[in-house]
Scaffold this motif. Structure first.
Motif, PDB file in Angstrom:
ATOM      1  N   MET A  73       0.847  -1.202   0.000  1.00  4.95           N
ATOM      2  CA  MET A  73       0.000   0.000   0.000  1.00  4.95           C
ATOM      3  C   MET A  73       0.876   1.244   0.000  1.00  4.95           C
ATOM      4  SD  MET A  73      -2.676   1.426   2.877  1.00  4.95           S
ATOM      5  CE  MET A  73      -3.820   0.074   2.682  1.00  4.95           C
ATOM      6  N   ALA A  74       0.713   2.096  -0.980  1.00  8.38           N
ATOM      7  CA  ALA A  74       1.483   3.336  -1.056  1.00  8.38           C
ATOM      8  C   ALA A  74       0.719   4.469  -0.388  1.00  8.38           C
ATOM      9  CB  ALA A  74       1.763   3.680  -2.518  1.00  8.38           C
ATOM     10  N   ARG A  75       1.487   5.376   0.211  1.00  7.93           N
ATOM     11  CA  ARG A  75       0.904   6.614   0.737  1.00  7.93           C
ATOM     12  C   ARG A  75       0.888   7.611  -0.422  1.00  7.93           C
ATOM     13  NH1 ARG A  75       5.194   7.815   5.246  1.00  7.93           N
ATOM     14  NH2 ARG A  75       6.425   7.316   3.387  1.00  7.93           N
ATOM     15  N   ILE A  76      -0.303   7.961  -0.881  1.00  2.90           N
ATOM     16  CA  ILE A  76      -0.434   8.826  -2.051  1.00  2.90           C
ATOM     17  C   ILE A  76      -1.089  10.134  -1.638  1.00  2.90           C
ATOM     18  CG2 ILE A  76      -1.477   9.089  -4.339  1.00  2.90           C
ATOM     19  CD1 ILE A  76      -1.299   6.085  -4.671  1.00  2.90           C
ATOM     20  N   VAL A  77      -0.445  11.233  -1.980  1.00  7.57           N
ATOM     21  CA  VAL A  77      -1.001  12.565  -1.745  1.00  7.57           C
ATOM     22  C   VAL A  77      -1.354  13.168  -3.098  1.00  7.57           C
ATOM     23  CG1 VAL A  77      -0.506  14.923  -1.001  1.00  7.57           C
ATOM     24  CG2 VAL A  77       0.183  12.988   0.426  1.00  7.57           C
ATOM     25  N   ILE A  78      -2.592  13.633  -3.224  1.00 14.24           N
ATOM     26  CA  ILE A  78      -3.052  14.292  -4.443  1.00 14.24           C
ATOM     27  C   ILE A  78      -3.242  15.769  -4.130  1.00 14.24           C
ATOM     28  CG2 ILE A  78      -4.865  14.412  -6.182  1.00 14.24           C
ATOM     29  CD1 ILE A  78      -5.347  11.451  -5.750  1.00 14.24           C
ATOM     30  N   VAL A  79      -2.586  16.613  -4.923  1.00 16.10           N
ATOM     31  CA  VAL A  79      -2.634  18.058  -4.714  1.00 16.10           C
ATOM     32  C   VAL A  79      -3.664  18.648  -5.673  1.00 16.10           C
ATOM     33  CG1 VAL A  79      -1.310  20.190  -4.647  1.00 16.10           C
ATOM     34  CG2 VAL A  79      -0.193  18.010  -4.099  1.00 16.10           C
ATOM     35  N   GLY A  80      -4.804  19.063  -5.143  1.00 20.88           N
ATOM     36  CA  GLY A  80      -5.857  19.654  -5.965  1.00 20.88           C
ATOM     37  C   GLY A  80      -7.033  18.717  -6.125  1.00 20.88           C
ATOM     38  N   ALA A  81      -8.218  19.188  -5.737  1.00 18.67           N
ATOM     39  CA  ALA A  81      -9.425  18.367  -5.797  1.00 18.67           C
ATOM     40  C   ALA A  81     -10.350  18.834  -6.903  1.00 18.67           C
ATOM     41  CB  ALA A  81     -10.155  18.387  -4.451  1.00 18.67           C
ATOM     42  N   GLY A  82      -9.758  19.083  -8.092  1.00 16.99           N
ATOM     43  CA  GLY A  82     -10.580  19.233  -9.274  1.00 16.99           C
ATOM     44  C   GLY A  82     -11.071  17.864  -9.716  1.00 16.99           C
ATOM     45  N   VAL A  83     -11.722  17.805 -10.866  1.00 17.82           N
ATOM     46  CA  VAL A  83     -12.236  16.527 -11.343  1.00 17.82           C
ATOM     47  C   VAL A  83     -11.104  15.523 -11.522  1.00 17.82           C
ATOM     48  CG1 VAL A  83     -13.337  15.392 -13.311  1.00 17.82           C
ATOM     49  CG2 VAL A  83     -14.298  17.501 -12.395  1.00 17.82           C
ATOM     50  N   GLY A  84      -9.952  15.975 -12.012  1.00 15.99           N
ATOM     51  CA  GLY A  84      -8.827  15.069 -12.179  1.00 15.99           C
ATOM     52  C   GLY A  84      -8.346  14.492 -10.862  1.00 15.99           C
ATOM     53  N   GLY A  85      -8.225  15.335  -9.845  1.00 17.90           N
ATOM     54  CA  GLY A  85      -7.782  14.852  -8.542  1.00 17.90           C
ATOM     55  C   GLY A  85      -8.786  13.921  -7.900  1.00 17.90           C
ATOM     56  N   LEU A  86     -10.071  14.277  -7.978  1.00 22.16           N
ATOM     57  CA  LEU A  86     -11.119  13.438  -7.398  1.00 22.16           C
ATOM     58  C   LEU A  86     -11.186  12.078  -8.089  1.00 22.16           C
ATOM     59  CD1 LEU A  86     -13.863  16.182  -7.132  1.00 22.16           C
ATOM     60  CD2 LEU A  86     -12.898  14.966  -5.171  1.00 22.16           C
ATOM     61  N   ALA A  87     -11.142  12.079  -9.423  1.00 23.14           N
ATOM     62  CA  ALA A  87     -11.237  10.825 -10.166  1.00 23.14           C
ATOM     63  C   ALA A  87     -10.034   9.941  -9.906  1.00 23.14           C
ATOM     64  CB  ALA A  87     -11.379  11.108 -11.659  1.00 23.14           C
ATOM     65  N   THR A  88      -8.847  10.541  -9.834  1.00 20.97           N
ATOM     66  CA  THR A  88      -7.644   9.754  -9.542  1.00 20.97           C
ATOM     67  C   THR A  88      -7.708   9.178  -8.140  1.00 20.97           C
ATOM     68  OG1 THR A  88      -6.386  11.250 -10.975  1.00 20.97           O
ATOM     69  CG2 THR A  88      -5.130   9.791  -9.555  1.00 20.97           C
ATOM     70  N   ALA A  89      -8.165   9.979  -7.188  1.00 23.56           N
ATOM     71  CA  ALA A  89      -8.258   9.510  -5.801  1.00 23.56           C
ATOM     72  C   ALA A  89      -9.194   8.317  -5.699  1.00 23.56           C
ATOM     73  CB  ALA A  89      -8.742  10.653  -4.906  1.00 23.56           C
TER      74      ALA A  89
END
Length: 495
Positions: A1-17
């Motif tokens: 399990m990787a610790r993943i940080v997504i910077v920005g909660a636009g549609v791209g960030g939300l979909a990737t998350a």
């Protein structure tokens, strides 16, 4: 399990998350605003008559299969969260002089019949021939470009396109050139040219491959989401929370730690300790990433081509206008608009507000977004980005925004739609406002690009990935969702 940080909660960030959480990763989503959605924004204006709800970003959902796949991959059904409504017409086009109209639709035979009725059989036959070429371009693009990583121009050149597909795409040809080669009716050329603005560019410079954009819209249809397009952000947020994503709003990332050529975490404004990460996914504009979060000057030279911006009016209108959901009012001289918006800095010609612009009006027949007896109008015109350089306009100059808003209302009146005496209120959104709200340099709608080949999804250091409209495969809701799929597939599952 990787610790993943997504910077920005636009549609791209939300979909990737959502995609990464589904595959077992520990995902933290950080957003500087108090709400998620990025450019998929919303605004509510309260009045004694009741609230008006506006989408301040996209007003049309295309390629719905991309979003059905996104929700199904994360263990849900799109229709459980959203209420898609197919549009017919997708767009009503009002042409000068005298206002002949053409309604687009998702049935190619029906659309050709509408062209024949409006402009004659010859125009319809020419459109059908162009459409056969557009289909080949779309098939090649969807197969070889839109769903895979393109890390360099060499990757693009090595794709296994058939010779016939390459001829259809027309390397070196512009969208304007493609239209002139196939369409004799100037109004159909104007209709085709408008799709260059979907990519934020001038049709006289846009690659002919962008003919795939109208093909996708007019083949798979245009959709509205009841309650507004911003409900897509709400649905994606719900999926993220249900899947265990940690979502933090109101936090600003100031730096990505990448000592030794790989990411270690991100630093937040006002926080003493960094947020550790094995992987960082950036959903901010590529220029902002390289310039501010991970300074890499050697990469900035390729990120100088910014898309056009938009000047927006949000109008509360009394009564019923009878307009279609989307209506485009074209000017007499389309090229004058692009001359104004982009300027010609090399010749000493500055960008400026277009005096006679194309006006795009969205009026949703949705009782949930406006009081009874009223309409909520979203009015958009192409505009130069915010700035003081020759290719930009300083939209913060006192009085400019109000004066230009008056001009747009006058233009609409001259084209047969006068609402000046029916306005309950008006709100103005300039490129400067969009830049401030979303962190997009200059308020460019489709972000910073390097032309057709956008910055790659793989970042310059190990463990860094880019998602969103300023990177591959491009801007617009479906392209952003596909960039999320590319990034999540590249990172892979936790097991």
């Amino acid at each position: 399990m990787a610790r993943i940080v997504i910077v920005g909660a636009g549609v791209g960030g939300l979909a990737t998350a959502a995609r990464l959480a589904t595959t077992g990763h520990h995902v933290t989503l950080l957003e500087q605003s108090d709400t998620v959605g990025g450019k998929l924004g919303r605004y509510v204006h309260d009045t004694p008559a009741g609230p008006f709800h506006f989408d301040t970003g996209p007003s049309l959902l295309t390629l719905p299969q991309v979003f059905h796949d996104l929700f199904e991959t994360t263990g849900a059904k799109l229709d459980e969260y959203l209420d898609p409504v197919p549009l017919d017409p997708i767009v009503r086009h009002v042409f000068p002089p005298g206002g002949p109209t053409l309604d687009s639709c998702a049935d190619s035979d029906e659309f050709a019949a509408r062209i024949a009725a409006a402009f004659g059989e010859r125009a319809a036959a020419q459109w059908r021939r162009l459409w056969r070429q557009a289909e080949r371009v779309w098939t090649a693009s969807e197969r070889d470009v839109l769903r895979r990583r393109i890390d360099s121009p060499r990757d693009l050149a090595m794709l296994a396109w058939r010779l016939g597909d390459l001829a259809a795409i027309g390397p070196g040809r512009t969208l304007r050139g493609l239209g002139r080669a196939h369409l004799s009716d100037p109004r159909l050329r104007m209709l085709l040219d408008r799709y260059a603005t979907y990519a934020g560019t001038d049709p006289r410079r846009a690659p002919a491959a962008l003919v795939a954009v109208p093909y996708a819209e007019l083949t798979f249809g245009g959709w509205y989401l009841r309650g507004g397009l911003s409900t897509l952000a709400d649905a994606l947020l719900t999926r993220c929370l249900d899947l265990g994503v940690v979502v933090r709003t109101g936090v600003r990332v100031t730096r990505i730690d990448a000592a030794g050529g790989r990411v270690h975490g991100v630093r937040l404004a006002g926080a003493s300790a960094p947020v550790p990460a094995d992987v960082v996914v950036s959903n901010v504009d590529a220029l902002t990433l390289y310039r501010d979060l991970l300074p890499t000057p050697r990469r900035l030279a390729a990120l100088t081509d910014r898309s056009l911006a938009g000047f927006v009016l949000l109008l509360g209108v009394r009564g019923d206008s009878g307009l279609a959901h989307h209506t485009v009012f074209f000017p007499d001289a389309y090229d004058d608009e692009f001359d104004a918006v982009f300027g010609a800095p090399g010749r000493g010609v500055r960008a400026r507000p277009a005096p006679d612009p194309t006006v795009f009006v969205t009026v949703a027949a949705d009782e949930t977004v406006r009081p009874a007896g009223h309409e909520a109008w979203f009015v958009l015109v192409n505009a130069a980005r915010q700035g003081t350089a020759a290719g930009a306009v300083d939209w913060r100059r006192p009085g400019l925004a109000e004066a230009y808003a008056d001009r747009i209302l006058d233009v609409l009146a001259a084209r047969g739609v006068d609402v000046r005496d029916r306005l309950l209120f008006r709100e103005i959104r300039t490129p400067a406002d969009l830049g401030t709200a979303t962190g997009t340099p200059g308020g460019a709608i489709y972000g910073t690009t390097g032309g057709l080949l956008r910055p790659p999804n793989r970042g310059p250091v190990q463990g860094l990935w880019l998602v969103g409209g300023s990177c591959h495969p491009g801007g617009g809701l479906p392209m952003v969702a596909l960039s999320a799929q590319i990034v999540a597939d590249s990172i892979g599952p936790a097991w």
